[in-house]
Design an enzyme around this catalytic site. Structure first.
Site, PDB file in Angstrom:
ATOM      1  N   LYS A 125       0.863  -1.190   0.000  1.00  0.00           N
ATOM      2  CA  LYS A 125       0.000   0.000   0.000  1.00  0.00           C
ATOM      3  C   LYS A 125       0.890   1.227   0.000  1.00  0.00           C
ATOM      4  O   LYS A 125       2.032   1.163   0.457  1.00  0.00           O
ATOM      5  CB  LYS A 125      -0.859   0.014   1.278  1.00  0.00           C
ATOM      6  CG  LYS A 125      -2.095   0.893   1.157  1.00  0.00           C
ATOM      7  CD  LYS A 125      -3.218   0.172   0.459  1.00  0.00           C
ATOM      8  CE  LYS A 125      -4.378   1.075   0.168  1.00  0.00           C
ATOM      9  NZ  LYS A 125      -5.552   0.299  -0.291  1.00  0.00           N
ATOM     10  N   ASP A 165      -6.927   4.305  -4.708  1.00  0.00           N
ATOM     11  CA  ASP A 165      -7.645   4.159  -3.442  1.00  0.00           C
ATOM     12  C   ASP A 165      -8.291   5.531  -3.254  1.00  0.00           C
ATOM     13  O   ASP A 165      -8.464   6.271  -4.239  1.00  0.00           O
ATOM     14  CB  ASP A 165      -6.660   3.788  -2.308  1.00  0.00           C
ATOM     15  CG  ASP A 165      -7.360   3.358  -1.018  1.00  0.00           C
ATOM     16  OD1 ASP A 165      -7.712   2.186  -0.898  1.00  0.00           O
ATOM     17  OD2 ASP A 165      -7.579   4.212  -0.118  1.00  0.00           O
TER      18      ASP A 165
END
Ligand code: 2IT
Length: 448
Positions: A125, A165
């Site tokens: 991430k 995201d």
């Protein structure tokens, strides 16, 4: 002290200022007891100690020049958590709340989620504390170019494939990919997913998280003899995920009656349907980040400063905004209102541990985000496959695969919960099922 307790204590001592990361580590490790506390293979191989430590984490300066000519500096991150089962895969979040704790929590969760998809992708991430709100298109582009000028060293189709995201959509991925391609001097489409259709993107990727969440819910419903048709949903958020959820629920004959933003929530008892769903896209591109605009346009109730939890009568609550938006007080309100018995988590870790405990003690079923929202990353992995074979699949093919993947995930986590003695506890089921594949791969690969 048990193995799990020891690793939790060590992780707490090592990362004292990372509350979100510790929250997910506690939740996941506690649920792995039925595997790791009964077989010392895991302790001898140091599996948990290795799982909670990212393989690599980079933090970098992102300097850029705003429209007034002023130099601005943000912080960029990429945390490559676990590559036991495949190259790192996971989104980039651009939001002022981003810090190392948030990125590590998301990267840790991603490892288990990606394992659940059944596809060969590891967990990672990244992101930045950059706030896209109110920025011009030129500023967004210059920021993305600067971000990629550092990030490119760490990514690639077989190394690490970031995607979007919160705050990172098709436009940002386009600017990021353009800069990556320019620096690398070759067309490595599989280095990023969520790309536009004209340059290697996959049909169905933008809808995948929302549609996948509804397919997953539908499969769970089948197991309890319920249908989406005729069911009322209260959701939060109004971004890409909420949009996909609204579309698929409407298509299957259900009704979504709420949306929320940082400013409050709206209640539309007629349901968010037709052109109202298209309006979500317009709201998002306006960069205002306000759900009040919907209430003004469609003349419905607007409740500033509140979330819908326990305040509206709906069969299912579906948080689709961001982490920790359902707290203990919200859980108490949900129980007092009494109607909703099923919480479908769509955003990553939307419920605090206290709220989870309270809801579960009172027989509310929770479908956990790392299973429910896995359709997004699953279609990202399908995009990588298409890029690797230099082909693109039809929308029908992608949708068929997405449905198969989501329905399988439900059965896998349901079976794991049953097998390890916690039937109906889908949170534990997801962690246990996700852990199995990752830990098998780690054991097979030795200490690395
Ligand atoms: O949280 C997530 O799974 C995502 N933001 C999607 C990640 C991806 O690589 O598509």
């Amino acid at each position: 002290m048990s193995y799990v307790d020891r690793v939790i204590a060590e992780t707490e001592a090592k990362n004292p200022n990372q509350p979100e990361f510790l929250q997910t580590v506690r939740e996941v490790l506690n649920s792995l007891r039925p595997i790791v506390d009964f077989d010392d293979t895991y302790e001898r191989a140091g599996i948990l100690e290795r799982l909670v430590e990212p393989e690599k984490a980079v933090m970098f300066r992102v300097p850029w020049v705003d429209d007034e000519g002023k130099v601005r500096v943000n912080r960029g991150y990429r945390v490559q958590f676990n590559s036991a089962i495949g190259p790192y895969k996971g989104g980039l979040r651009f939001h002022p709340s981003v810090n190392i704790s948030i990125i590590k929590f998301l990267g840790f969760e991603q490892t288990f989620k990606n394992s659940l998809t059944g596809l060969p992708i590891g967990g990672g991430k990244g992101g930045s504390d950059f706030d896209p709100k109110g920025k011009s298109d030129g500023e967004i582009m210059r920021f993305c170019q600067s971000f990629m000028t550092e990030l490119y060293r760490y990514i690639g189709p077989d190394t690490d494939c970031p995607a979007g995201d919160i705050g990172v959509g098709a436009r940002e991925i386009g600017y990021l990919y353009g800069q990556y391609k320019r620096i690398r001097g070759s067309y490595e489409a599989g280095a990023l997913s969520g790309k536009g259709l004209s340059y290697g993107g996959s049909l169905g990727r933008s809808e995948a998280t929302g549609f996948g969440a509804v397919y997953f819910t539908d499969e769970f419903f089948k197991s309890i003899g319920k249908e989406i048709k005729g069911t009322t949903f209260a959701i939060s958020g109004f971004g890409n995920v909420s949009w996909g959820v609204c579309r698929k629920i409407h298509e299957l004959g259900g009704k979504v009656v709420t949306l929320s933003g940082p400013d409050g929530y709206i209640y539309d008892p007629d349901g968010i349907t037709g052109d109202k769903i298209d309006y979500l896209v317009e709201m998002r591109s306006s960069n205002r980040d306000m759900v009040k605009d919907y209430a003004d346009k469609y003349n419905v109730e607007y409740h500033p400063g509140e979330k819908p939890w326990g305040r509206v009568n709906a069969d299912i609550y579906m948080p689709c905004a961001t982490q920790n938006e359902i707290h203990k007080e919200d859980a108490e309100r949900i129980l007092a209102e009494g109607h909703c018995k099923i919480l479908v988590e769509v955003s990553n870790m939307p419920t605090t541990q206290e709220a989870v405990d309270l809801l579960m003690e009172n027989n509310v079923t929770i479908l956990p985000s790392k299973a429910v929202n896995a359709g997004g990353v699953a279609v990202s992995a399908l995009e990588m496959s298409q890029n690797a074979e230099h082909l693109s699949w039809s929308a029908e093919e992608v949708d068929k695969q997405l449905q198969r993947i989501m329905r399988n995930i439900f059965h896998n986590i349901d079976d794991a919960a049953e097998f390890y003695g916690c039937p109906g506890n889908y949170i534990s089921g997801a962690n246990l099922a996700g852990f199995q594949k990752v830990s098998d791969a780690m054991l097979a690969q030795g200490v690395c």
